[in-house]
Design a protein around this motif. Sequence first.
Motif, PDB file in Angstrom:
ATOM      1  N   ASP A 134       0.832  -1.203   0.000  1.00 30.28           N
ATOM      2  CA  ASP A 134       0.000   0.000   0.000  1.00 30.28           C
ATOM      3  C   ASP A 134       0.868   1.255   0.000  1.00 30.28           C
ATOM      4  N   PHE A 135       1.980   1.203   0.720  1.00 28.84           N
ATOM      5  CA  PHE A 135       2.927   2.323   0.743  1.00 28.84           C
ATOM      6  C   PHE A 135       3.430   2.596  -0.675  1.00 28.84           C
ATOM      7  N   GLN A 136       3.757   1.535  -1.400  1.00 34.71           N
ATOM      8  CA  GLN A 136       4.237   1.688  -2.778  1.00 34.71           C
ATOM      9  C   GLN A 136       3.155   2.292  -3.669  1.00 34.71           C
ATOM     10  N   ARG A 137       1.901   1.908  -3.447  1.00 33.03           N
ATOM     11  CA  ARG A 137       0.809   2.483  -4.233  1.00 33.03           C
ATOM     12  C   ARG A 137       0.744   3.994  -4.049  1.00 33.03           C
ATOM     13  N   HIS A 138       0.963   4.449  -2.822  1.00 33.95           N
ATOM     14  CA  HIS A 138       0.969   5.888  -2.570  1.00 33.95           C
ATOM     15  C   HIS A 138       2.134   6.576  -3.272  1.00 33.95           C
ATOM     16  N   LEU A 139       3.291   5.953  -3.236  1.00 37.89           N
ATOM     17  CA  LEU A 139       4.437   6.536  -3.932  1.00 37.89           C
ATOM     18  C   LEU A 139       4.181   6.591  -5.428  1.00 37.89           C
ATOM     19  N   ASP A 140       3.539   5.567  -5.969  1.00 39.94           N
ATOM     20  CA  ASP A 140       3.222   5.542  -7.387  1.00 39.94           C
ATOM     21  C   ASP A 140       2.255   6.674  -7.759  1.00 39.94           C
ATOM     22  N   GLN A 141       1.425   7.079  -6.807  1.00 38.16           N
ATOM     23  CA  GLN A 141       0.482   8.177  -7.035  1.00 38.16           C
ATOM     24  C   GLN A 141       1.145   9.546  -6.892  1.00 38.16           C
ATOM     25  N   GLY A 142       2.386   9.561  -6.429  1.00 31.38           N
ATOM     26  CA  GLY A 142       3.122  10.811  -6.342  1.00 31.38           C
ATOM     27  C   GLY A 142       3.304  11.367  -4.950  1.00 31.38           C
ATOM     28  N   TYR A 143       2.780  10.693  -3.945  1.00 29.70           N
ATOM     29  CA  TYR A 143       2.914  11.214  -2.584  1.00 29.70           C
ATOM     30  C   TYR A 143       4.374  11.327  -2.177  1.00 29.70           C
ATOM     31  N   LYS A 144       4.687  12.436  -1.499  1.00 28.76           N
ATOM     32  CA  LYS A 144       6.021  12.656  -0.951  1.00 28.76           C
ATOM     33  C   LYS A 144       6.064  12.347   0.548  1.00 28.76           C
ATOM     34  N   ALA A 145       4.877  12.136   1.130  1.00 30.56           N
ATOM     35  CA  ALA A 145       4.756  11.864   2.555  1.00 30.56           C
ATOM     36  C   ALA A 145       3.626  10.857   2.758  1.00 30.56           C
ATOM     37  N   GLY A 205      14.078   8.853   1.458  1.00 26.71           N
ATOM     38  CA  GLY A 205      13.712   9.930   0.554  1.00 26.71           C
ATOM     39  C   GLY A 205      12.244  10.290   0.595  1.00 26.71           C
ATOM     40  N   VAL A 206      11.462   9.601   1.404  1.00 23.54           N
ATOM     41  CA  VAL A 206      10.037   9.888   1.561  1.00 23.54           C
ATOM     42  C   VAL A 206       9.771  10.211   3.026  1.00 23.54           C
ATOM     43  N   HIS A 207       8.888  11.165   3.267  1.00 26.81           N
ATOM     44  CA  HIS A 207       8.516  11.503   4.645  1.00 26.81           C
ATOM     45  C   HIS A 207       7.636  10.389   5.209  1.00 26.81           C
ATOM     46  N   LEU A 208       7.983   9.922   6.398  1.00 24.10           N
ATOM     47  CA  LEU A 208       7.286   8.810   7.039  1.00 24.10           C
ATOM     48  C   LEU A 208       6.607   9.292   8.315  1.00 24.10           C
ATOM     49  N   LEU A 209       5.291   9.094   8.412  1.00 22.34           N
ATOM     50  CA  LEU A 209       4.506   9.541   9.556  1.00 22.34           C
ATOM     51  C   LEU A 209       3.847   8.342  10.228  1.00 22.34           C
ATOM     52  N   HIS A 210       3.476   8.514  11.491  1.00 24.62           N
ATOM     53  CA  HIS A 210       2.791   7.438  12.220  1.00 24.62           C
ATOM     54  C   HIS A 210       1.862   8.043  13.269  1.00 24.62           C
ATOM     55  N   ASP A 211       0.674   7.456  13.391  1.00 21.44           N
ATOM     56  CA  ASP A 211      -0.339   7.927  14.332  1.00 21.44           C
ATOM     57  C   ASP A 211      -0.441   6.973  15.518  1.00 21.44           C
ATOM     58  N   VAL A 212      -0.168   7.480  16.727  1.00 23.27           N
ATOM     59  CA  VAL A 212      -0.280   6.690  17.952  1.00 23.27           C
ATOM     60  C   VAL A 212      -1.720   6.706  18.477  1.00 23.27           C
ATOM     61  N   HIS A 213      -2.459   7.747  18.166  1.00 21.14           N
ATOM     62  CA  HIS A 213      -3.888   7.888  18.464  1.00 21.14           C
ATOM     63  C   HIS A 213      -4.180   7.891  19.964  1.00 21.14           C
TER      64      HIS A 213
END
Length: 403
Positions: A134-145, A205-213
Amino acid sequence: MKITDARVVVSSPGRNYVTVVIETEDGITGIGDATLNGRELAVASYLRDHVCPLLIGRDARRIEDTWQYLYKGAYWRRGPVTMTAIAAVDIALWDIKGKAAGMPVYQLLGGAAREAVMVYGHASGADLQELCEDFQRHLDQGYKAVRAQAAVPGLEKTYGIGPADRTVYEPASGSAPQEDVWETSAYLDFAPKMMECVREEFGYGVHLLHDVHHRLTPIEAGRLGAALEPYRPFWIEDPTPAEDQSAFRLIRQHTTTPIAVGEVFNSIWDCQQLITERLIDYIRTSVSHTGGITHLRRVFSLAELYGVRSGSHGAGDLSPVSLAAALHVDLSIPNFGIQEYMGHREQAREVFLTSYTFDDGYMHPGEAPGLGVEFDEEAAAAYPYDPKYLPVNRRLDGTVHDW
């Protein structure tokens, strides 16, 4: 430019949204988002029964005066229901002012401070392999983060794991909330492994975020932040419940991992200490839950003084009206950080016609006058309200825990 009508429309095009429609004697219509996930009807009633009748005959151009009138005039200030209702009216009035001026709202806020707004998407998976796909799908869509969430081994359900369309994951239909089971120790062991896996697969090279909620104590949050430092997260979001703002001092003492909080805040007072003591790095208050464009700009102006950047909530539990309003603010403020973008289901696109764009990881609100969103009430009528609740979380011993 007197207000001649103000009404509330509750609909469920893929999920529940509350939309305020304000009309003026000049024939200009403005719309605002009054959605409060899981408590939509409370805001709808507040607006219908207490706010909309007070708007008739008021000058739609006097946005600040109307904001103060609704905030101070109610006496019972703040709180998510009140501030979401005020926000919807405020956003609609900015929409009207932009249409009357023939300019997009961001031009009324001082013009663009950047060419476009960087957004982040949500990647998730039932295991690490599925997350990476799923992460790769986002990168393929152009997401930088990209935000990363994966199921914690040993737990039946984990927050943030979406269905195939990735636009919604938390509400469940029924007469009562679903109850999830949580175990902090399993999460604290797994989260660093998850972030390590993503970095090994995709690099830095991509911004990585995480939600602890909101699920950790301050010392647990400090431990997590320290464990994640080698993977250089863009931020960890809501590491602990923020009612006690001073608790974030303890987190700061134990980690340099950036901290983002604020999606459940509804006023500048909820984050004043966090900002002025530099206990956070990003403030995530949303335009629809924090009194609208007028009040959100005050929050971001305070944050600018202390080097805190914006990172507004923008999940699918807010309508396209809210996202558009957020993008106008994002484009105009000097201390923009990043904007959450989860997208909306196909049904919502039948009801809300938008002019904002997504391109190569960035968004722009567009050049249409006002917010750049049109609301089709006839289409909305085909999607009646669908009662839903947010889940409730319990520890393994049955204790109710932060969800």
